[in-house]
Design a protein around this motif. Structure first.
Motif, short mmCIF file in Angstrom:
data_model
loop_
_atom_site.label_atom_id
_atom_site.label_comp_id
_atom_site.label_asym_id
_atom_site.label_seq_id
_atom_site.Cartn_x
_atom_site.Cartn_y
_atom_site.Cartn_z
N ASN A 286 41.36 26.11 45.68
CA ASN A 286 42.28 25.16 45.53
C ASN A 286 42.11 24.11 43.07
OD1 ASN A 286 42.67 22.29 44.94
ND2 ASN A 286 40.51 21.72 45.39
N TYR A 287 43.36 24.78 43.49
CA TYR A 287 44.22 25.03 41.85
C TYR A 287 44.38 23.58 41.07
CZ TYR A 287 44.42 29.33 42.91
OH TYR A 287 44.88 30.86 42.57
N ASP A 288 44.18 21.79 42.43
CA ASP A 288 44.52 20.61 41.98
C ASP A 288 43.16 20.06 41.19
OD1 ASP A 288 46.93 21.03 43.06
OD2 ASP A 288 46.18 19.96 44.64
N ASP A 289 41.47 20.48 41.11
CA ASP A 289 40.05 19.32 41.26
C ASP A 289 40.30 20.49 39.37
OD1 ASP A 289 39.09 22.44 41.26
OD2 ASP A 289 39.04 21.54 42.82
N LEU A 290 39.60 19.97 38.52
CA LEU A 290 38.78 20.21 37.31
C LEU A 290 38.68 21.83 36.91
CD1 LEU A 290 37.00 17.21 35.99
CD2 LEU A 290 39.79 18.05 35.36
N LEU A 291 37.87 22.01 38.46
CA LEU A 291 37.21 23.36 38.36
C LEU A 291 38.18 24.83 38.32
CD1 LEU A 291 35.01 25.54 38.26
CD2 LEU A 291 34.45 25.02 40.10
N GLY A 292 39.41 23.61 39.12
CA GLY A 292 40.51 25.33 39.88
C GLY A 292 41.25 25.49 38.87
N ILE A 293 41.73 24.12 38.14
CA ILE A 293 42.92 24.34 37.05
C ILE A 293 42.25 24.80 36.08
CG2 ILE A 293 43.96 22.65 35.18
CD1 ILE A 293 43.81 21.20 37.15
N MET A 294 40.48 24.86 35.25
CA MET A 294 39.72 25.32 34.68
C MET A 294 40.33 27.09 34.34
SD MET A 294 36.76 24.56 32.46
CE MET A 294 36.05 24.61 33.72
N LEU A 295 39.67 27.08 35.69
CA LEU A 295 39.04 28.83 36.39
C LEU A 295 41.06 29.33 36.21
CD1 LEU A 295 36.85 28.38 38.91
CD2 LEU A 295 36.18 29.69 36.56
N GLU A 296 41.78 28.71 36.76
CA GLU A 296 43.43 29.51 36.70
C GLU A 296 43.48 29.80 35.40
OE1 GLU A 296 47.16 28.55 38.42
OE2 GLU A 296 46.11 26.96 38.04
N SER A 297 43.19 28.70 34.49
CA SER A 297 43.81 28.57 33.10
C SER A 297 42.99 29.82 32.50
CB SER A 297 43.80 27.49 32.29
OG SER A 297 44.16 27.52 31.01
N ASN A 298 42.02 30.13 32.80
CA ASN A 298 41.05 31.37 32.49
C ASN A 298 41.69 32.48 32.44
OD1 ASN A 298 38.43 32.04 30.41
ND2 ASN A 298 37.75 32.30 32.46
N ILE A 299 41.84 32.57 33.58
CA ILE A 299 42.43 33.50 34.32
C ILE A 299 43.73 34.57 33.99
CG2 ILE A 299 43.05 34.88 36.39
CD1 ILE A 299 40.83 33.76 38.01
N LYS A 300 44.68 32.86 33.79
CA LYS A 300 45.79 33.70 32.79
C LYS A 300 45.63 33.69 31.33
CE LYS A 300 48.83 30.39 35.90
NZ LYS A 300 49.46 29.22 35.93
N VAL A 302 43.07 35.72 30.43
CA VAL A 302 42.68 37.06 30.03
C VAL A 302 43.85 38.13 30.58
CG1 VAL A 302 41.52 38.67 31.45
CG2 VAL A 302 39.98 36.34 31.08
N GLU A 303 44.29 37.56 31.85
CA GLU A 303 45.69 38.32 32.03
C GLU A 303 46.61 38.68 30.84
OE1 GLU A 303 46.68 36.97 35.81
OE2 GLU A 303 44.87 38.16 37.14
N GLN A 304 46.57 37.48 30.35
CA GLN A 304 48.12 37.78 29.53
C GLN A 304 47.63 38.71 27.94
OE1 GLN A 304 49.13 33.54 27.82
NE2 GLN A 304 50.28 35.07 26.10
N HIS A 305 46.24 38.63 27.75
CA HIS A 305 46.10 39.34 26.49
C HIS A 305 45.34 40.51 26.75
CE1 HIS A 305 46.87 36.33 23.44
NE2 HIS A 305 46.50 35.07 24.49
N GLN A 306 45.13 40.90 28.27
CA GLN A 306 44.44 41.74 28.48
C GLN A 306 42.77 42.30 27.76
OE1 GLN A 306 45.69 44.03 31.95
NE2 GLN A 306 46.89 42.40 31.55
N ASN A 307 42.54 41.31 27.92
CA ASN A 307 41.89 41.38 27.01
C ASN A 307 40.00 40.05 27.19
OD1 ASN A 307 38.95 40.72 25.14
ND2 ASN A 307 40.35 41.95 23.50
N LYS A 308 38.73 40.44 28.05
CA LYS A 308 38.16 39.21 28.25
C LYS A 308 37.82 38.24 27.56
CE LYS A 308 36.25 41.22 33.02
NZ LYS A 308 34.68 41.68 33.62
N THR A 309 37.70 38.97 25.74
CA THR A 309 37.15 37.98 25.50
C THR A 309 38.04 36.30 24.98
OG1 THR A 309 37.97 38.93 23.78
CG2 THR A 309 35.96 39.31 24.39
N HIS A 310 39.21 36.59 25.49
CA HIS A 310 39.96 35.42 25.51
C HIS A 310 39.79 35.08 26.52
CE1 HIS A 310 43.04 36.85 22.27
NE2 HIS A 310 42.63 38.25 22.82
N GLY A 311 38.95 35.10 27.36
CA GLY A 311 38.80 33.58 28.28
C GLY A 311 36.84 33.43 28.01
N MET A 312 36.98 32.38 29.06
CA MET A 312 35.49 31.84 28.65
C MET A 312 35.05 32.86 29.75
SD MET A 312 36.20 27.84 29.04
CE MET A 312 36.79 27.63 30.27
#
Length: 517
Positions: A286-300, A302-312
């Motif tokens: 579920n991407y509609d709640d705060l947790l879902g939106i935050m996790l989706e933003s985090n995953i994107k 990390v994937e964009q930079h191919q580096n976990k340090t860019h995420g939480m």
């Protein structure tokens, strides 16, 4: 052996001497040096007293205020009730004064230009770190500095975008409808009843933050809220006394309880996050709640930079969730309860607000666009936030010598921005500063403040509270539903005693008489 023993004894002696010197410098020499520098620049205040500074007097006056209540119509008494030591210091020492938080000097600033500089140049004026126990209630975005803050702010921002908040309106509606439904049942037989609305509003805002943060898992969040509310009481008690470095590790009853709460809260949130991540991997997230939106933003990210340090990290996500709970629930509950109390006392404003609500909504469904047309309701909420801000002071610290408005502030000096004292200041707001007058905001905040930084219930500048729009949206929806269904007045049993428990709360509850419309 004797030579080795001698070397060991000498080494121990050197360590002891160095530690003693460091301690003497920390609790006496450095404070006295800072005191001289600050007083030579015109800052007044009590003389530094070894180790405790002003903390004993601060704690004593705070405890004395707990036994008092005040006249709701006498706004002049509110600051002396809520922030008695700072109110006393302002009267005694003037508008720029020193208080001693143990051995740390704190300079209080009330000049709007200096406040603007402090809150704008946030890299020079950082969050205080004087009591690490505060981290047990909330860290995350509110305490991070530098690159860490920039990264987390970027990742969390999408969760509070206007379009995302609009998607949360159904959750707000559901929680508010359940609360007013309970109230309607209570008044149905007699047409009116007396009710302490404070616990109901706390339950409402905890329910809202649980639904909007965790969606379908919101019931799991109720226990988290209860724990965080208990934790805030322990933290407030700790802040009333001197913090000795390392004392948080002592196995005292309070320390053990605070650590147990922190452990349970983190475990509960981690379980919710891990379950959500599993759902997302299975395409069921579920991407509609705060947790879902935050996790989706985090995953994107990390994937964009191919580096976990860019995420939480998971731990960072946990801390942000804790912050959602504490700040989200506390802020809105405080705003709503003082709004109902003040509208109970000022019936003319309650009538104006209800008339506006009925004109804008009638029997139409709730939506954000109509909420934006509520001018009178917005003016009322702004004025409530001025007189009863959820949090009454902001503190900063300088970690290097810096010049502020012609003053030299040495490294280690704290800065206090007394929100409540500034909001009640007649020099800044006029002779009616302590009166409830929403009309002052009839042309917006900029006109009311004459474009000065003298109104900041949610902070100001780049680090303004990210959840400000969330809190105001929730408060408007709740107030609209209440005004549509009830009129209300203060009960004879109501006692006006604003009380700081991290956020500003009514000490004896909010006893109102509800009348069904």
């Amino acid at each position: 052996m004797d030579a080795v023993t001698n070397i060991w004894v000498v080494s121990c002696a050197v360590v002891v001497v160095l530690c003693a010197w460091k301690m003497i410098n920390m609790v006496w020499l450095r404070p006295k040096q800072l005191e001289k520098i600050l007083k030579n620049q015109g800052f007044n205040g009590n003389k530094y007293r070894l180790l405790f500074g002003d903390m004993k007097e601060f704690s004593m006056m705070f405890q004395q205020s707990k036994s008092r209540h005040i006249n709701i119509d006498d706004g002049e008494e509110v600051p002396s009730q809520v922030v008695p030591f700072h109110h006393h210091s302002l009267q005694k020492h003037g508008r720029s004064y020193i208080t001693w938080m143990g051995w740390n000097p704190r300079v209080t600033i009330m000049d709007p230009d200096l406040i603007k500089e402090i809150l704008t140049k946030f890299t020079n004026f950082q969050k205080t770190r004087s009591n690490p126990l505060v981290k047990l209630i909330a860290t995350g975005l509110v305490t991070y500095e530098g690159d860490q803050w920039v990264k987390n702010r970027k990742l969390i921002n999408p969760a509070f975008h206007v379009e995302k908040l609009k998607n949360m309106v159904p959750a707000f509606n559901l929680s508010c409808s359940e609360m007013v439904g309970k109230w309607e049942k209570l008044v149905s037989s007699k047409g009116s009843c007396e009710l302490d609305v404070w616990p109901h509003l706390q339950a409402l805002t905890s329910d809202v933050i649980s639904r909007t943060a965790f969606g379908s898992s919101y019931k799991d969040g109720i226990r988290i809220f209860e724990l965080i509310r208990e934790q805030s009481v322990h933290i407030m008690q700790a802040l009333q006394s001197l913090y000795i470095p390392g004392s948080r590790f002592l196995p005292t009853k309070r320390n053990r309880r605070m650590k147990a709460i922190d452990k349970e809260v983190k475990y509960s949130i981690r379980s919710i996050i891990e379950n959500r991540l599993k759902e997302m991997k299975a395409g069921e997230g579920n991407y509609d709640d705060l947790l879902g939106i935050m996790l989706e933003s985090n995953i994107k990210e990390v994937e964009q930079h191919q580096n976990k340090t860019h995420g939480m990290t998971i731990n960072e996500v946990i801390e942000e969730c804790k912050l959602f709970y504490f700040a989200g629930q506390e802020t809105t509950a405080s705003l709503l309860v003082w709004t109902l109390i003040l509208l109970s006392r000022h019936q003319e404003w309650q009538s104006r607000a209800r008339e506006e609500v009925l004109n804008v909504f009638g029997d139409k469904d709730m939506d954000v666009d109509r909420l934006n047309h509520l001018k009178v309701v917005t003016m009322i909420l702004y004025e409530v936030l001025r007189l009863y801000p959820p949090f009454v002071q902001i503190a900063r610290v300088v970690d290097k010598d810096i010049t502020l408005g012609g003053f030299l502030l040495p490294s280690g000096v704290q800065i206090g921005l007394p929100i409540m004292l500034i909001h009640y200041d007649e020099q800044l707001w006029g002779s009616d500063a302590n009166k409830f007058n929403p009309d002052r905001f009839s042309q917006g905040i900029s006109k009311a403040t004459k474009n000065q930084v003298i109104y900041f219930p949610f902070g100001w500048g780049p680090r303004i509270c990210i959840g400000q729009n969330f809190a105001l949206l929730e408060a408007k929806i709740a107030l609209v539903m209440i005004l549509q269904r009830f009129s209300f007045e203060l009960s004879p049993s109501y006692t006006h005693a604003p009380n700081q428990v991290l956020s500003l709360q009514p000490r004896y509850g909010a006893h109102l008489i509800l009348h069904k419309l």
